[in-house]
Structure formats: C-alpha cells, structure tokens
Design a protein around this motif. Structure first.
Motif, short mmCIF file in Angstrom:
data_model
loop_
_atom_site.label_atom_id
_atom_site.label_comp_id
_atom_site.label_asym_id
_atom_site.label_seq_id
_atom_site.Cartn_x
_atom_site.Cartn_y
_atom_site.Cartn_z
N ALA A 160 -32.43 -23.77 -1.28
CA ALA A 160 -33.66 -23.04 -0.98
C ALA A 160 -34.76 -23.41 -1.96
O ALA A 160 -34.47 -23.84 -3.09
CB ALA A 160 -33.39 -21.54 -1.02
N PRO A 161 -36.02 -23.26 -1.57
CA PRO A 161 -37.13 -23.52 -2.51
C PRO A 161 -36.95 -22.73 -3.79
O PRO A 161 -36.59 -21.55 -3.77
CB PRO A 161 -38.36 -23.06 -1.72
CG PRO A 161 -37.98 -23.22 -0.28
CD PRO A 161 -36.52 -22.88 -0.23
N GLY A 162 -37.18 -23.40 -4.91
CA GLY A 162 -37.04 -22.75 -6.20
C GLY A 162 -35.69 -22.96 -6.85
O GLY A 162 -35.54 -22.78 -8.06
N GLU A 163 -34.68 -23.36 -6.06
CA GLU A 163 -33.35 -23.60 -6.63
C GLU A 163 -33.27 -25.02 -7.16
O GLU A 163 -33.69 -25.98 -6.50
CB GLU A 163 -32.27 -23.37 -5.57
CG GLU A 163 -32.14 -21.92 -5.14
CD GLU A 163 -31.02 -21.72 -4.13
OE1 GLU A 163 -30.36 -22.71 -3.76
OE2 GLU A 163 -30.81 -20.57 -3.71
N THR A 164 -32.70 -25.18 -8.35
CA THR A 164 -32.61 -26.49 -8.99
C THR A 164 -31.22 -26.70 -9.59
O THR A 164 -31.07 -26.78 -10.80
CB THR A 164 -33.68 -26.65 -10.09
OG1 THR A 164 -33.50 -25.60 -11.06
CG2 THR A 164 -35.08 -26.55 -9.51
N PRO A 165 -30.21 -26.79 -8.75
CA PRO A 165 -28.85 -26.97 -9.27
C PRO A 165 -28.70 -28.32 -9.98
O PRO A 165 -29.48 -29.24 -9.72
CB PRO A 165 -27.98 -26.90 -8.01
CG PRO A 165 -28.89 -27.31 -6.91
CD PRO A 165 -30.24 -26.78 -7.28
N PRO A 166 -27.71 -28.45 -10.84
CA PRO A 166 -27.51 -29.73 -11.53
C PRO A 166 -27.05 -30.81 -10.56
O PRO A 166 -26.55 -30.53 -9.47
CB PRO A 166 -26.41 -29.40 -12.55
CG PRO A 166 -25.69 -28.23 -11.97
CD PRO A 166 -26.73 -27.43 -11.24
N LEU A 167 -27.23 -32.06 -10.97
CA LEU A 167 -26.80 -33.19 -10.15
C LEU A 167 -25.28 -33.28 -10.14
O LEU A 167 -24.62 -33.00 -11.15
CB LEU A 167 -27.39 -34.49 -10.68
CG LEU A 167 -28.92 -34.55 -10.89
CD1 LEU A 167 -29.33 -35.96 -11.26
CD2 LEU A 167 -29.67 -34.07 -9.66
#
Length: 234
Positions: A160-167
């Motif tokens: 979702a917009p705003g989510e930035t999980p690690p690679l």
C-alpha cells in the motif's frame, strides 16, 4: 492525500471493467499460439495487450501517466515499486518486453503458465528455498544472455502507499550475478488504483531513478535502490 482526488464515476469504472477485462479474454486465450510461434511473437503479443491496457486506463478511467527520468539504452536490471497491477503491465510496454519476475502461483496456471515461461518469466517461489533461488538465478542469467532487461519487484509483493518494506535477499543475488546497470523505479499507482477502495482520477508517475553501476557492496546498493524506489512515497 489520495482522499482529495476525485473518485472515478461508476459508469467509467464499469466501462473499464467491461472493455478491458472483456477484451483481454481473447488476447490471453490466444497467447499459447504466439508462444508456439516463438518468443519474439509472444513478446509482441504481450506488448499489444499492455498497450490496450494503457489506452483503457487513459480513455476510460481518465488516468494520465507521467514518465520521469531516463533509462539506459541497453539491458539493465530494473527494481520497481509494486502498488497495483498497473505497473506490471505498463513496465512491460515501456521496457520493451523484459524478463519479468512472476510469482509461482501464476506460473502454475495450466497453459498460461507455460506461455509465461516461454516468454522468459522469472518464477519466484516465496518459500525462499535455495533450490528456488537457484532456478530464478538461472532464468535471469539466460535472459541476460539473450540481451534482455530484467524486471523485478524486490520488496516481494504489492504494498500500500506509504509502506516501505525491506528488500528481499534475492535482489542482492541477482545484482551480483548479472553485473548489469541497475535502475530503481518508483511508482505511486496505489494512490489511484488501490487494492481495496475506490479508484480515483489523477496522474500516475513512473520515475526511473539514477542508474546504479554493478559491483557495489550489498549494503550500499540495497540502500540506494530502496531509497530511490520509495522516492514518491508521502
């Protein structure tokens, strides 16, 4: 922020679903024929479908597309943000038919999965086993040998917009193995085309970040790619 954007009228949403998904049935159904003819024909077939998708998004949903940044002229490893189905189709068209990461569940669909493998899809097994990772690496290496770019979604899934999980760890392996220029790709499609909720009108931005050369330490390349992929997050 997205709540301030106008909701797409119901008639437009219905028109898009009827035209695009209805029109996609014969296109997808005839994919195996193109696959039997050869990979170049199959890529052209897929590009025609994704061009149809872009037309439907613009004309029926009233959503515009803005492209920012430049990309290398030759093969590259593209690491893209994934917020909606939109970019999986649009990037196929923009990148001239790259070998694209595909989750294993889709590759197991009868006939269609076979066609995807003929296209050169990189099958991603989410259990993260060593054997699955080796298979994906082998497929990516074959795509590079054919002179194709590789497109992956290194966060592993749609977010979702705003989510930035690690690679995911597979990105670093591909980066090291392929030794190709790497291009982070930021998108903000989830603002207008959320997985749940109302679709909205506006402009979707696809931003190609600064090209990252091969050979960098893992920590540095992961940090640079992660930051550039999420450059459009608010």
């Amino acid at each position: 922020m997205s709540d301030l954007l106008p909701v797409i009228p119901r008639w437009r949403r219905w028109a898009f679903d009827l035209v695009f998904y209805g029109g996609s049935v014969p296109i997808v159904a005839t994919t195996p024929i193109s696959a039997l003819i050869g990979r170049s024909t199959l890529i052209a077939h897929a590009t025609a479908w994704t061009s149809f998708h872009r037309w439907a998004v613009r004309r029926l949903l009233g959503i515009e597309i803005r492209i920012e940044g430049e990309r290398p002229s030759g093969p590259a490893l593209y690491a893209a943000k994934h917020q909606a189905m939109f970019e999986t189709l649009e990037l196929q068209r923009l990148l001239d038919g790259p070998a694209m990461a595909l989750k294993q569940e889709l590759a197991q669909i009868p006939v269609w999965g076979w066609s995807a493998r003929r296209y050169g899809a990189l099958v991603v097994n989410r259990d993260g086993s060593a054997a699955a990772l080796r298979t994906m690496m082998r497929e990516a290496k074959a795509a590079k040998a054919d002179g194709r770019s590789i497109l992956i979604f290194p966060e592993g899934t749609r977010v979702a917009p705003g989510e930035t999980p690690p690679l995911k760890s597979g990105f670093a392996g591909l980066y090291r193995l392929l030794a190709l220029p790497t291009v982070p790709v930021a998108v903000d499609s989830g603002r207008l085309l959320p997985r749940r909720g109302l679709r909205r009108r506006g402009t979707i931005t696809i931003r190609f970040g600064e090209v990252i050369p091969p050979g960098l330490p893992r920590e540095e390349v992961e940090a640079r790619v992660h930051a550039a992929m999420n450059a459009l997050e608010r």
